[in-house]
Design a protein around this motif. Sequence first.
Motif: not given
Length: 401
Positions: A217-225
């Motif tokens: 999981v990189s910085r593009s990972w999103s808790a909202a998504k």
Amino acid sequence: MPPTTDHQSFLGRSILSIRRNQVSAMETSSTSQDQELQDLDIFQKRISDSFINLTSSTSPPDLLSIEWLRKLLDVYLCCEAEFKAAILLRRDPSHITKPPMDRQIPDLVDRAVKSLDICNAVTNGVESVQHWKKLADIAVGAMEQKPVGEGQVRRARKALSNLVAAMSNEEVMSSVNNGKSTERAWSFGRKGSSSGGGGGGMKEGNVGSFRSLSMTVSRSWSAAKQIQAMAANLAMPRGGEATGMGMIVYIMSTVMVFVMWVLVMAIPCQDKSGVASHIPIPRQLACAAPMIGLQDRISEELKKREKNKGNAGLLEELQKLEKCSHGCIELMDSLVFPVEEEKAEEMRAKLGELGETCQKMEEGLDPLRRQVREVFHRMVRSRAEILLIFDNTGKSPSPIL
């Protein structure tokens, strides 16, 4: 040639035997349905009672506090235990590999896998909060010395300014964890250890060092998504499935999504902007009322927070930490040296309030982190148990493999 008497007797006995078998099958089916209805009623009541107790014991200042989040995680762990008792312990476990459970169980376990990343994001968020608390501790310690000098004030103000900047800046918030790499590897396992999810051997010093065996999981990972993906196909069962085991699976999925949603709302997480203010909870569920009530109260807190343009979580102690820090900075900016004793006492009083908040965080953050970890490992164990059942029955639930 007319049939013989023996032939007539044989046909009569065969028809009678078929009818008896049909009646027996109907009675067995009826007994099974009655048992499922009873299990569903018991499960719904226990889930409802758990959330009612959580709601009734929550006064307005305690909502989303560290102590309250720990109670919420206790409720989740109890619900998970009740779920396994209803689905696996009181009947043949292989029934989860048959329709319609063979569709519903993989969906549930897929949500659990997504929840693992949220648990790790929350663990990292707790570490951020601990870092911010240390900045507040520096400010409190600097101002304890007498008399108050310009150097002490400058040091305290710098620490509080860094704290406020970190809490209001999402980029800082996602990378403040003691210089950690911005790319995190999450989910199953951790650095330097085997991948098992049983929880054995995890040391306190390895907080936040989970290593993924399934995905990076990189910085593009999103808790909202991630929350959005968990709630996307959360559809209430209809027809006959609405009164059986399928409803129990649905309720557990709803509880899981709700608890993960609350954690994301409360704790600083990577890319939580845009997280929905509500998740779907049908009002006809017996356990819906307390959950919807809590959701509405949390949403009100979110509206207040959005007015202040803050990116940190809704954790009660964080709100106090930020408010006290702003007040202390304003007072420090008004100081004239040498500082009058009256002003120094006012400064110490404000920092005393800040120190009390830090003390609560000191006492509660580590237990909260351990509880999040316990939820993580409980999910891993449950997933392994379900996969074992599918494996033993020769099934291959591809969505959860």
